[in-house]
Motif scaffolding. Structure first.
Motif, PDB file in Angstrom:
ATOM      1  N   ASN A   1       0.814  -1.209   0.000  1.00  0.00           N
ATOM      2  CA  ASN A   1       0.000   0.000   0.000  1.00  0.00           C
ATOM      3  C   ASN A   1       0.851   1.265   0.000  1.00  0.00           C
ATOM      4  O   ASN A   1       2.048   1.229   0.255  1.00  0.00           O
ATOM      5  N   ILE A   2       0.202   2.380  -0.276  1.00  0.00           N
ATOM      6  CA  ILE A   2       0.818   3.695  -0.383  1.00  0.00           C
ATOM      7  C   ILE A   2       0.146   4.618   0.621  1.00  0.00           C
ATOM      8  O   ILE A   2      -1.065   4.513   0.841  1.00  0.00           O
ATOM      9  N   ALA A   3       0.902   5.537   1.198  1.00  0.00           N
ATOM     10  CA  ALA A   3       0.335   6.537   2.099  1.00  0.00           C
ATOM     11  C   ALA A   3       0.810   7.927   1.701  1.00  0.00           C
ATOM     12  O   ALA A   3       1.898   8.086   1.149  1.00  0.00           O
ATOM     13  N   VAL A   4      -0.020   8.918   1.995  1.00  0.00           N
ATOM     14  CA  VAL A   4       0.341  10.317   1.845  1.00  0.00           C
ATOM     15  C   VAL A   4       0.523  10.852   3.258  1.00  0.00           C
ATOM     16  O   VAL A   4      -0.378  10.740   4.094  1.00  0.00           O
ATOM     17  N   VAL A   5       1.711  11.406   3.524  1.00  0.00           N
ATOM     18  CA  VAL A   5       2.097  11.816   4.872  1.00  0.00           C
ATOM     19  C   VAL A   5       2.340  13.323   4.896  1.00  0.00           C
ATOM     20  O   VAL A   5       3.025  13.858   4.023  1.00  0.00           O
ATOM     21  N   ASP A   6       1.771  14.000   5.904  1.00  0.00           N
ATOM     22  CA  ASP A   6       1.978  15.441   5.997  1.00  0.00           C
ATOM     23  C   ASP A   6       3.346  15.758   6.592  1.00  0.00           C
ATOM     24  O   ASP A   6       4.101  14.859   6.972  1.00  0.00           O
TER      25      ASP A   6
ATOM     26  N   ALA B   1      -4.305   6.758   2.915  1.00  0.00           N
ATOM     27  CA  ALA B   1      -3.607   5.517   2.562  1.00  0.00           C
ATOM     28  C   ALA B   1      -4.489   4.676   1.661  1.00  0.00           C
ATOM     29  O   ALA B   1      -5.720   4.667   1.822  1.00  0.00           O
ATOM     30  N   SER B   2      -3.852   3.991   0.709  1.00  0.00           N
ATOM     31  CA  SER B   2      -4.610   3.030  -0.089  1.00  0.00           C
ATOM     32  C   SER B   2      -5.033   1.909   0.848  1.00  0.00           C
ATOM     33  O   SER B   2      -4.365   1.637   1.843  1.00  0.00           O
ATOM     34  N   ILE B   3      -6.129   1.253   0.540  1.00  0.00           N
ATOM     35  CA  ILE B   3      -6.686   0.284   1.485  1.00  0.00           C
ATOM     36  C   ILE B   3      -6.829  -1.115   0.922  1.00  0.00           C
ATOM     37  O   ILE B   3      -7.489  -1.961   1.522  1.00  0.00           O
ATOM     38  N   LEU B   4      -6.230  -1.382  -0.210  1.00  0.00           N
ATOM     39  CA  LEU B   4      -6.388  -2.716  -0.784  1.00  0.00           C
ATOM     40  C   LEU B   4      -5.533  -3.733  -0.057  1.00  0.00           C
ATOM     41  O   LEU B   4      -4.433  -3.424   0.391  1.00  0.00           O
ATOM     42  N   PRO B   5      -6.031  -4.947   0.065  1.00  0.00           N
ATOM     43  CA  PRO B   5      -5.212  -5.989   0.686  1.00  0.00           C
ATOM     44  C   PRO B   5      -3.974  -6.257  -0.157  1.00  0.00           C
ATOM     45  O   PRO B   5      -3.972  -6.026  -1.366  1.00  0.00           O
ATOM     46  N   GLY B   6      -2.920  -6.739   0.482  1.00  0.00           N
ATOM     47  CA  GLY B   6      -1.660  -6.979  -0.205  1.00  0.00           C
ATOM     48  C   GLY B   6      -1.756  -7.933  -1.371  1.00  0.00           C
ATOM     49  O   GLY B   6      -0.944  -7.897  -2.275  1.00  0.00           O
TER      50      GLY B   6
END
Length: 164
Positions: free
Chosen positions: A94-99, A107-112
């Motif tokens: 998954n990917i996250a956007v962090v401040d 964050a993306s929420i798809l299972p691995g």
């Protein structure tokens, strides 16, 4: 604002593609990138322009996802429902956007295991999200649009705001 990849994605080609896209975000768009390598499967990551860390999935869950009020407001289902399935953590890929304060805002929420070949997952992967923001600057994400993200790799297209 920075983009964080929870590595390694299950499929080697997608993992390598995510790394290439993160390099593009850094090199062509000046976006800070980093990797939390929580499930090493595909060999060393070399020549990466951002920080590469090796935390456990539990450390990442506690730091980024659990009790994160900002994230709870931007994704559905809740982080505990999205990343803690059947009692085990499923964050890798998954990917996250962090401040700038280090708080995950989206964050993306798809299972691995979502590899883009299952019904309904064809265009809803973390890699698709990275491709959109790496290759289409008019679709870049911004702080003002985070409330529009739903965790399913959709975001406000051509909003006019630049990443801050």
């Amino acid at each position: 604002m920075k983009t964080r990849y929870y590595a390694d994605g299950d499929i080697r080609e997608w993992h390598e593609h995510a790394l290439r896209l993160l390099r593009t975000l850094h090199d062509e768009h000046g976006i800070a990138v980093e990797i939390d390598r929580i499930d090493e499967q595909h060999g060393p990551i070399t020549d990466f322009p951002g920080e590469v860390r090796d935390p456990s999935p539990e450390e990442v869950y506690e730091r980024d996802l659990k009790r994160n009020r900002d994230l709870n407001q931007t994704i559905d289902p809740t982080p505990s429902e999205a990343f803690k399935r059947y009692g085990s953590l499923d964050i890798a890929g998954n990917i996250a956007v962090v401040d700038d304060k280090g708080t995950v805002q989206w964050a993306s929420i798809l299972p691995g295991y979502a590899d883009g070949y299952g019904p309904g997952a064809e265009s809803q992967t973390a890699v698709d999200f990275l491709e959109d923001i790496a290759t289409t600057p008019s679709n870049r994400i911004c702080v003002e649009c985070l409330h529009l993200l739903d965790g399913g790799e959709t975001f406000c297209p051509d909003c006019g705001h630049e990443i801050t």
